[in-house]
Design an enzyme around this catalytic site. Structure first.
Site, mmCIF file in Angstrom:
data_model
loop_
_atom_site.group_PDB
_atom_site.id
_atom_site.type_symbol
_atom_site.label_atom_id
_atom_site.label_comp_id
_atom_site.label_asym_id
_atom_site.label_seq_id
_atom_site.Cartn_x
_atom_site.Cartn_y
_atom_site.Cartn_z
ATOM 1 C CD GLU A 1 -0.302 2.846 3.391
ATOM 2 O OE1 GLU A 1 0.147 3.970 3.535
ATOM 3 O OE2 GLU A 1 -0.087 1.867 4.215
ATOM 4 C CG ASP A 2 2.341 2.085 -0.501
ATOM 5 O OD1 ASP A 2 1.485 3.004 0.189
ATOM 6 O OD2 ASP A 2 3.321 1.706 0.383
#
Length: 703
Positions: A76-77
């Site tokens: 996600e990051d």
């Protein structure tokens, strides 16, 4: 300070060296991937996944689960693809990380819709691997512990979501310690003033209890060991949020919440639990009706224990819980106990199976729900269960939430049983399907091949499975009814053009489908049946060049009361068989039948294409309500005499209300009848009562 080395030390208690090495490798991978990223608190970002892994290590999560916890924000990051994780750590870890990543918040205009959508995604992820939700719960727990770094409005939103979704899921999975921590932190963040005031009040009222509690603990330990029981006794105060919820739910003050202290006794064997119970009841007076045996009948989340409430030495009630070591592990960690003790006993394995079964039931609900909001609405009762335990005639136990009815029981047995139930027997006595069930009852469902779910069931069915299946069935049945009515309406309109549906060409049908942007002819018929399109207008589209002068007046539409939910009777004029009637085509409601003289439809006569000439069929299968206005001399027993005049007939009084009091009073009598002949009989019987002056039908014309 937590480091990967200190985590590795704690993992060495239950994981082999090669698996610890894999966890450490996942940490260094995450550290590199999150390099330069910081949390709101200013700490390096990698401290978060490390803390999440430590939470899971305390409940002895396996190697792949811990690696996924360390890597859960990488996709996600940081933009690292799933395939890279699969190459480095194996497909299992990649699947888990991907499952957790899919729970990332999406942007919605409506906060409730956003929350519902996220919960729906969570259920789907749980179905693939239950460890996904365990990582998510640990992630949420660490976020709650570091919530002070967030702005106030975000703190409240996150705390509310924790109380609404995450804590109930932890409870449903039996993870008591995680649930307790989530509730305590969220309560403090969402209701800081209430939490602080309640804590001060408890300290003021019970603050001097510590010595008394220690004395009681020593006394119990001594008494039980003198009977040669191997036990561990612990005494605790109930946590703040549970006291608050009890005060709120039961509307009691703190002074009225007496069982603030709980005693937990942990021993070695099942049968020892019952023997200890006998000793406790000898030492303290048990309170009647406050004993629960969750060992014989476990809670739906796998929880097992004996519960009894006794009168303590200080004159206040005291709850005592008695369980084995294994039960205590399940009570504290729930499904997480499955990883704590891989070679464990049957209760831990059964708890894992129970949780998996619950997740599978969520999938069934999700498949039949129309949207995330409906999905969440249907599973709320499963997330907040106060269970009742009822038996089938063969002795099988069915677990249901408190307030469940016979319909919920029927669907709990099997979907087909629910769909075809007509009545039930509770402890061998006939009872309506709306009967609320109590623990210990034996319930037998009576079914019929021709039976089908009723929309009224939604008003008393509370389990997600029952509500979802009822809605799913009704949705399909509504489409079926709409297609049937649409077919009849279009056929009626095509009569004016001297043709039938069967005589339409493919070219005509395709042109009209293209005009209305509809895929199939059944979809078009459904739209006509639901009032979205008018049959006559559709027929005009099929024959755009037809000469108006050659049109034939369409036949009337016959109604016999068996058309289903898309033909309804207007409450404003309550038409009954024999009345002159007209049908008004209303969007999503189908045909609403009014009395021909109903003033509520006079204004709509300007759009005659939505009106249909209606006639009653020869055999009316439906009973309808009609209101009578009765004027009577106000004397003792008058109303009872009027009601009794029709009590020995087949007609049913659905409501009776006095609308005017005086020497001559008036009342409104609602009666269920099936024809004008029946209405005349009722009016004749009421008129024959000595105190009655006048009986008239309440119609819209007279209003």
């Amino acid at each position: 300070m937590l480091t990967i080395e200190s985590l590795a030390d704690s993992l060495s208690e239950y994981l082999p060296h090669d698996q610890i090495a894999k966890v450490k490798r996942a940490y260094y991978y995450a550290e590199q991937a999150h390099d330069g990223q910081r949390r709101k608190s200013g700490e390096p970002y990698v401290t978060h996944p490390l803390a999440v892994s430590d939470i899971l290590a305390n409940i002895r999560m396996d190697c792949d689960g811990l690696a996924a916890a360390l890597l859960h924000d990488v996709i996600e990051d940081t933009g690292i693809p799933r395939e890279a994780l699969s190459d480095q750590f194996g497909e299992q870890v990649a699947l888990l990380v991907d499952g957790v990543s899919k729970l990332t918040h999406l942007e919605f205009n409506d906060q409730l819709e956003k929350q519902a959508h996220n919960f729906q995604k969570m259920a789907m992820a749980m179905a693939d691997d239950i460890r996904v939700i365990m990582v998510k719960l640990a992630d949420r727990l660490h976020n709650m512990r570091t919530l002070d770094a967030m702005p106030a409005h975000k703190k409240r939103r996150i705390a509310k979501e924790t109380l609404d979704i995450y804590a109930p899921i932890a409870n449903r999975l039996g993870m008591y310690n995680v649930r307790l921590a989530l509730e305590s932190l969220a309560f403090q963040a969402y209701y800081p003033m209430r939490a602080n005031m309640l804590e001060r009040a408890i300290n003021k009222k019970y603050g001097q209890r510590q010595k008394a509690m220690e004395k009681l603990e020593t006394y119990l330990q001594s008494e039980l060991r003198s009977e040669y029981f191997e036990v561990e006794v612990s005494i605790r105060e109930k946590h703040l949020y549970s006291i608050y919820k009890k005060m709120e739910k039961k509307r009691r003050s703190l002074e009225e919440i007496m069982d603030v202290v709980g005693v937990r006794i942990v021993t070695d064997k099942h049968d020892t639990c019952y023997r200890i119970l006998g000793v406790i009841h000898t030492l303290f007076k048990p309170i009647e009706g406050r004993f629960k045996d969750y060992i014989a009948v476990p809670k739906s989340n796998g929880y097992q224990s004996l519960h009894t409430t006794v009168m303590g030495t200080n004159g206040l009630p005291m709850e005592v819980q008695i369980r084995t070591n294994e039960m205590d592990t399940v009570a504290n960690n729930g499904i997480a106990a499955h990883w704590s003790y891989k070679a464990s006993g049957q209760s831990i394995a059964a708890n894992h199976d129970r949780a998996t079964k619950w997740v599978k039931s969520l999938i069934e609900i999700q498949e039949k729900a129309r949207n995330p909001m409906e999905f969440v609405d249907n599973v709320k009762s499963d997330l907040f269960p106060d269970e009742v335990y009822v038996f089938t005639p063969k002795g099988k136990i069915i677990e249901l939430p408190s307030g469940a009815t016979a319909v919920d029981f029927a669907y709990g047995v099997h979907t087909e049983v629910g769909n075809s139930c007509i009545s039930c027997r509770v402890n061998r006595r006939l009872a309506p399907l709306s009967t609320q069930l109590e623990s210990g009852q034996t319930v037998e469902i009576i079914t019929a091949k021709t039976a089908q779910p009723n929309v009224a069931w939604l008003s008393f069915a509370i389990t997600g499975k029952a509500r979802t299946n009822i809605r799913h069935y009704l949705k399909g049945k509504q489409r079926e009814n709409a297609i049937s009515i649409g077919y009849r309406l279009l056929t009626r309109s095509l009569n004016a053009f001297k043709t039938t549906i069967e005589e339409l060409t493919d070219e005509q049908i395709n042109l009209v489908l293209k005009h209305y942007e509809i895929e199939t002819f059944d979809d078009l018929l459904e739209s006509i049946g639901k009032g979205r399109y008018v049959g006559y207008v559709v027929a005009r589209e099929l024959f755009p060049n037809y000469d108006e002068e050659e049109l034939v007046t369409p036949k009337s539409f016959k109604v016999n009361g068996s058309e289903g939910m898309l033909i309804s009777y207007a409450k404003c004029c309550s038409p009954i068989p024999g009345d002159p009637i007209v049908g008004f085509v209303q969007v999503e409601k189908g045909i609403v039948i009014h009395h021909e003289q109903c003033p509520n439809i006079q204004d709509h006569l300007q759009s005659p294409e939505r009106f249909i000439r209606m006639t009653w069929g020869k055999e009316i299968e439906e009973e309808l309500n009609v209101s009578l206005i009765v004027s009577y001399v106000n004397q003792r027993g008058a109303v009872a005499d009027i009601a009794a005049s029709i009590s020995d007939t087949d007609f049913q009084v659905s409501d009776l209300k006095i609308i005017e009091r005086g020497r001559i009073s008036r009342l409104r009598l609602n009666v269920t009848i099936s024809s004008r002949v029946g209405l005349a009989d009722v009016m004749r019987r009421v008129k024959a009562v000595r105190c009655v002056d006048k009986v008239s039908r309440e119609t819209v014309v007279s209003r």
